[in-house]
Structure formats: C-alpha cells, structure tokens
Scaffold this motif. Structure first.
Motif, PDB file in Angstrom:
ATOM      1  N   LEU A  15       0.862  -1.185   0.000  1.00 38.00           N
ATOM      2  CA  LEU A  15       0.000   0.000   0.000  1.00 38.00           C
ATOM      3  C   LEU A  15       0.895   1.230   0.000  1.00 38.00           C
ATOM      4  N   ASN A 176      -1.610   2.058  -5.365  1.00 36.73           N
ATOM      5  CA  ASN A 176      -1.482   3.492  -5.158  1.00 36.73           C
ATOM      6  C   ASN A 176      -2.650   4.021  -4.327  1.00 36.73           C
ATOM      7  N   HIS A 177      -2.703   3.531  -3.079  1.00 40.91           N
ATOM      8  CA  HIS A 177      -3.783   3.928  -2.167  1.00 40.91           C
ATOM      9  C   HIS A 177      -3.340   3.611  -0.740  1.00 40.91           C
ATOM     10  N   ASP A 181      -8.319  -0.654  -2.159  1.00 37.32           N
ATOM     11  CA  ASP A 181      -9.451  -0.206  -2.951  1.00 37.32           C
ATOM     12  C   ASP A 181      -9.609  -1.123  -4.163  1.00 37.32           C
ATOM     13  N   HIS A 184      -8.202   0.047  -7.674  1.00 33.59           N
ATOM     14  CA  HIS A 184      -6.751  -0.051  -7.775  1.00 33.59           C
ATOM     15  C   HIS A 184      -6.300  -1.503  -7.872  1.00 33.59           C
ATOM     16  N   ILE A 259     -15.916   8.903  -6.615  1.00 35.21           N
ATOM     17  CA  ILE A 259     -14.963   7.790  -6.624  1.00 35.21           C
ATOM     18  C   ILE A 259     -15.431   6.643  -7.509  1.00 35.21           C
ATOM     19  N   LEU A 269      -7.234   7.680 -10.650  1.00 34.75           N
ATOM     20  CA  LEU A 269      -6.995   6.906  -9.440  1.00 34.75           C
ATOM     21  C   LEU A 269      -6.334   7.757  -8.353  1.00 34.75           C
ATOM     22  N   GLU A 270      -5.457   8.674  -8.763  1.00 35.94           N
ATOM     23  CA  GLU A 270      -4.761   9.517  -7.784  1.00 35.94           C
ATOM     24  C   GLU A 270      -5.745  10.429  -7.070  1.00 35.94           C
ATOM     25  N   ASN A 272      -8.839   9.825  -6.555  1.00 37.89           N
ATOM     26  CA  ASN A 272      -9.693   9.006  -5.697  1.00 37.89           C
ATOM     27  C   ASN A 272      -9.145   8.904  -4.276  1.00 37.89           C
ATOM     28  N   LYS A 273      -7.812   8.965  -4.130  1.00 38.69           N
ATOM     29  CA  LYS A 273      -7.195   8.798  -2.819  1.00 38.69           C
ATOM     30  C   LYS A 273      -7.631   9.908  -1.866  1.00 38.69           C
ATOM     31  N   ALA A 276     -11.312   9.484  -1.047  1.00 35.40           N
ATOM     32  CA  ALA A 276     -11.498   8.365  -0.119  1.00 35.40           C
ATOM     33  C   ALA A 276     -11.109   8.760   1.296  1.00 35.40           C
TER      34      ALA A 276
END
Length: 329
Positions: A15, A176-177, A181, A184, A259, A269-270, A272-273, A276
C-alpha cells in the motif's frame, strides 16, 4: 505461495499510502489516531444515548444508532492499517487480507447507503403520512428494514469479491492507495478485467444511484409537504428533523459518486485517494457532531445523562463522607 484463479505470483501487496508525506509519519499518526478515536467515541455516545433514553427509542433514532454503528465498523476496516503505515511504515498486506479488507469496506459502505435511503423513507413517512406513521413504522418493520440493508449489501458485494479473487496477479503489486481499494486492485491484474470493471460500475450504479434516487424523491416530497404546512413553527419543526440528515447525505454521496460512478476504474486513481480520505476519515468524524449538535432531543438526552452521572457521583461522595464521619465519631 498462494494460488488463486488461473495463476497468481503475487503473494502480498504494498500500500503506497501518501509518499509525499512519509517524513510526517508520526505527526500524521497522532492526528489520524485522534480523529479515529473521536469518531468512534462519538458513534458510541449516539448508540448508547439512543438505547438508554426512552424518549429516543423511536424509528428515527433506531436507524441513527444503526448508522452510527455501521460507520464505526466501516472506518475500522481502513484506519488501523493507515495508522500502521504512518507509525511504522508497515505497507505490506497479504493477498487474502487485501481481499478481506476490500469486501468489508464495500459491504459496510453499501449497507450504509441502503440505510441512508431507509432513513429518508422514514422521514418521508413521518412528515408526509404522520397519521399512518406509527402503525407502519413499528419496531418489527424497522428491524426487518435494517436486516434487509445488511443482506442486500452482502449479496451484491460477495459475488464481486469472488470474481476479483479469480483474477491473475503476476507482476505489479504496488497499490497506489492507503487501503485495498477494489479499483486499484483490479487495475494491477494481468487478466482481462473488462467484465469485472463492468460489474463494478453496474453495482456502483445500483448501490449509490438507486439509494440516491430514493433519497431525492423522498426529500422532494418532504420539502413540498413542509412548504405547504400552515404555520411557520410547524415548518421549522419539520425541517429541523431533516436538516442533519440532509447534511450527512450531501457529505456521504458527494465523495462516493466521485470515486465509484465511473465506467473505467483506472480513471483518476490519484484523485480518488483524496476523496477516499474524506469519505473514511472526515465524514465519519463530522457525522456524530452533526446529529448531536443539530438535534434538540439528542442534546437534551445528553444533558440528562450528564446530569444523572453528576448526581450519581455526588451521591457516592456524600455517602463516602457520611461513612467517614460515622467511623471518626
């Protein structure tokens, strides 16, 4: 080595967390630990108050206590691992643990959405059909509605997780979280993930947008009914019972629609972090305060509970003082 699906060379995932903030690991650990503890304590207070105070043993507060319990479980699936990353840099997670975390995150999150829709229907019945409200929304029906939320969340998510468990992971293992997730995780697979991504998108539509649709329709009817109430006092009272729920709905749906409701889970995706983090840390922290500070009945129940605790403590001190006086005499 673990073998799932056709072939899986990946035994564990890493992670990534927040690489840019690695040098702030310990301060971030303290901040997030405090936020987590405050959020959990806030939910515990709501659950305790609603079950201990007879005035709050109504459908509205029954759903609220269940929602608070769900949120505590929901953030517990993510925050402890995030704290471990901040404190000791423990970024690895096994394949099985990763799938387990994904399942409980999505299962509890889905159940929260269904419960929010049920809470909206409860407010609709209370305001738009007050004469039939108590006969329809009895505790048996409320219990069945909550149980249905759990069952529906489990049924919808377990199939998706089983499908992901059959994908092959044979190369990259860095997620990448700050938690596992699903978007990802699927993005790392070396299998054809088109069916999995389509199912994920479909379930996002079913879970998020269907519950949002129920909520919007309920509140359109609620607002229409409130506007048509004869007196300003009645309008204010009716709106006050819904205002805190509306704020929670806005915070919860906003980040989750951003998301999950995207056809390709690899998109943004970046970004989304950060969304989240809002959904798993900030919103659950704010919700108990929103429900308590904006609700007169909950505030009254809290004051009464604190007064009883103070009176009990004073009685114990008086008893101890009397016993001491008796012994010395």
């Amino acid at each position: 080595m673990m073998k799932i699906g056709n072939f899986t060379n990946v035994q564990e995932f890493i992670l990534e967390g927040f690489p840019a903030a690695q040098h702030l690991g310990k301060p971030l650990f303290v901040v997030h630990l405090l936020l987590y503890l405050v959020s959990i304590m806030g939910s515990i207070v709501i659950v305790t108050i609603t079950w201990a105070d007879r005035c709050l043993q109504t459908p509205m507060y029954f759903f609220l206590s269940n929602f608070s319990f769900l949120e505590s479980c929901f953030i517990t699936t993510v925050i402890p691992k995030l704290l471990a990353i901040f404190l000791s840099g423990m970024q690895t997670i096994s394949f099985a643990a990763c799938l387990t975390q994904s399942f409980f995150f999505l299962f509890l999150g889905s159940t929260c959405f269904f419960l929010l829709a049920v809470m909206s229907l409860d407010r609709y019945m209370a305001i738009c059909n007050p004469l039939h409200y108590h006969s329809i929304m009895n505790m048996r029906i409320c219990f069945l509605l909550v149980l249905s939320c759990y069952a529906l969340g489990f049924i919808l998510i377990i199939g998706l997780i089983l499908m992901v468990s059959r994908l092959s992971f044979c190369g990259l293992n860095v997620i990448n979280h700050f938690f596992c997730d699903l978007g990802h995780l699927v993005h790392l697979s070396c299998s054809d993930t088109s069916t999995t991504e389509s199912l994920t998108f479909l379930l996002s539509i079913v879970i998020i947008l269907s519950s949002l649709t129920i909520t919007v329709i309920s509140y359109i009817n609620i607002i229409t009914t409130i506007i048509n109430l004869p007196s300003a006092k009645e309008r204010q009272k009716a709106f006050s019972t819904c205002s805190s729920h509306l704020i929670v709905l806005f915070l919860t749906y906003g980040s989750c629609v951003f998301i999950y409701v995207k056809p390709k889970q690899s998109d943004r995706l970046e970004a989304n972090k950060e969304a989240a983090l809002m959904n798993t840390v900030i919103t659950p922290l704010l919700n108990p305060f929103i429900y308590t500070l904006r609700n007169k009945q909950v505030k009254k129940a809290l004051r009464d509970a604190l007064y009883r605790m103070k009176s009990t403590r004073q009685s114990i001190l008086d008893l101890e003082r009397d016993l001491t006086s008796f012994k010395t005499s």
